[in-house]
Write a protein that holds these residues in place. Structure first.
Motif: not given
Length: 281
Positions: A3, A7, A244-248, A262
Motif C-alpha cells: 500500500d 501511495t 479513522d482514515l486510511e493514512t499513516d 488518504p
C-alpha cells in the motif's frame, strides 16, 4: 506492490504530470469532458480590475468600520461558531463525515500551518451565515483541529450580496473578496474539482471571488474577522484523536497536507498541475 508503494507512486505521478503541456480532465474522475478536451482557464481582458498579485477588497465600502470583537453581535456569532466546531466539526475526521472536501490554500505551497476545507452542499444551499452549516472550515495543520469558519456569499453556487453581520443601526460588514490571480484561481479550482463546472463548458476564470467572511474560534490578535490565520502560538491545541482514515499520518506529528491525506480524499488533479499552465502563478 504494498500500500505504501502504491501511495508514493500515485502521488509522484500526480506531481510529475504538472509538467505536461495540457490538462485533459479535472476533478475526482467524474468529469464528463472528453479526453480530447483541454480544460484550461481562459485568460482575456474581461476583468479590468483583476491583478496578478494577491489582492482583496471589502465587499461594502468601509466594511470593517464599526466592527468590534466585544460587540454583542460579534460575541454571539463567534460563540455560535465555537459551539458548532466543538459539537459538530471538531477535527478532520468529523469534517470528512460531514461532506467537507480538502481545499487547502491551493497555491500556498509553503504554508502547512492551516487549511481550508469546503462543503459543496453548503455552498449550494440558502444558508449563507449559518454557524451550523459553514461553507468552509479552517483547520490547524498541526493538530488537525478546526479553528474557525469561513462563510461564502453564494446561493446555488452563484455569487450574491452578503448579509449584514450587525443590526442595521451598527455598520459592520467584514466580508471580503479576492481580485488577485491567486485568489481567483483558487475559486476556479474549487468549481472545477468539486462542482464539475468544466463538464458544462464553464472554464473561464472569474473576475473576482464571491464575498467571504472568516470567523476565528481561537483568539486572534487582529480581529475575530481577520483575513489571515492567527499566529501559531495562538493555536496551542491538543492533537486530534487518530482519525479513522486510511493514512499513516498522525495529528501532532505530521502536517496536514495533500501528501498525508488518504488517496480517496485527494483529487485527480491538484492545483500545481493547473498553475503550471498559468503565466504569473
Amino acid at each position: 506492490m504494498d500500500d505504501e508503494s502504491r501511495t508514493v507512486s500515485r502521488r509522484t505521478l500526480l506531481r510529475a504530470s504538472a509538467s505536461g503541456a495540457a490538462v485533459s480532465t479535472v476533478g475526482t474522475g467524474q468529469v464528463s469532458a472528453s479526453d480530447s478536451d483541454e480544460v484550461q482557464p481562459r485568460f482575456d481582458d474581461h476583468c479590468p480590475d483583476a491583478t496578478l498579485e494577491p489582492t482583496m477588497g471589502h465587499c461594502v465600502e468601509g466594511g470593517m468600520d464599526g466592527c468590534a470583537d466585544e460587540h454583542p453581535a460579534t460575541v454571539e456569532l463567534r460563540t455560535a461558531v465555537q459551539r458548532s466546531l466543538e459539537e459538530r466539526y471538531p477535527d478532520v475526521a468529523a469534517l470528512v463525515d460531514a461532506g467537507y472536501k480538502p481545499y487547502f490554500d491551493t497555491l500556498d505551497r509553503d504554508d502547512d500551518s492551516y487549511a481550508h476545507w469546503i462543503n459543496p452542499a453548503y455552498i449550494g444551499d440558502d444558508a449563507i451565515l449559518d454557524p451550523e452549516r459553514p461553507a468552509s472550515l479552517l483547520v490547524d495543520g498541526e493538530s488537525w483541529r478546526s479553528i474557525g469558519a469561513m462563510f461564502v456569499a453564494t446561493r446555488d453556487g452563484e455569487r450574491v450580496d452578503p448579509p449584514p453581520v450587525y443590526a442595521e443601526d451598527a455598520h459592520c460588514s467584514p466580508w471580503h473578496y479576492h481580485a488577485g490571480l491567486p485568489g481567483r484561481f483558487a475559486w476556479w479550482y474549487y468549481q472545477q474539482v468539486y462542482e464539475q463546472n468544466a463538464a458544462d463548458g464553464d472554464v473561464r476564470l472569474p473576475c473576482r471571488t464571491p464575498c467571504m467572511l472568516h470567523v476565528w474560534a481561537v483568539d486572534h490578535p487582529e480581529s475575530v474577522y481577520a483575513h489571515h490565520a492567527p499566529p501559531v502560538e495562538n493555536r496551542d491545541l491538543d492533537p486530534a484523536d487518530d482519525p479513522d482514515l486510511e493514512t499513516d499520518a498522525e495529528p501532532g506529528s505530521d502536517a496536514l497536507t495533500w501528501e498525508t491525506l488518504p488517496d480517496d480524499l485527494v483529487p485527480d488533479r491538484l492545483p500545481d498541475e493547473f498553475a503550471a499552465l498559468i503565466p504569473g502563478l
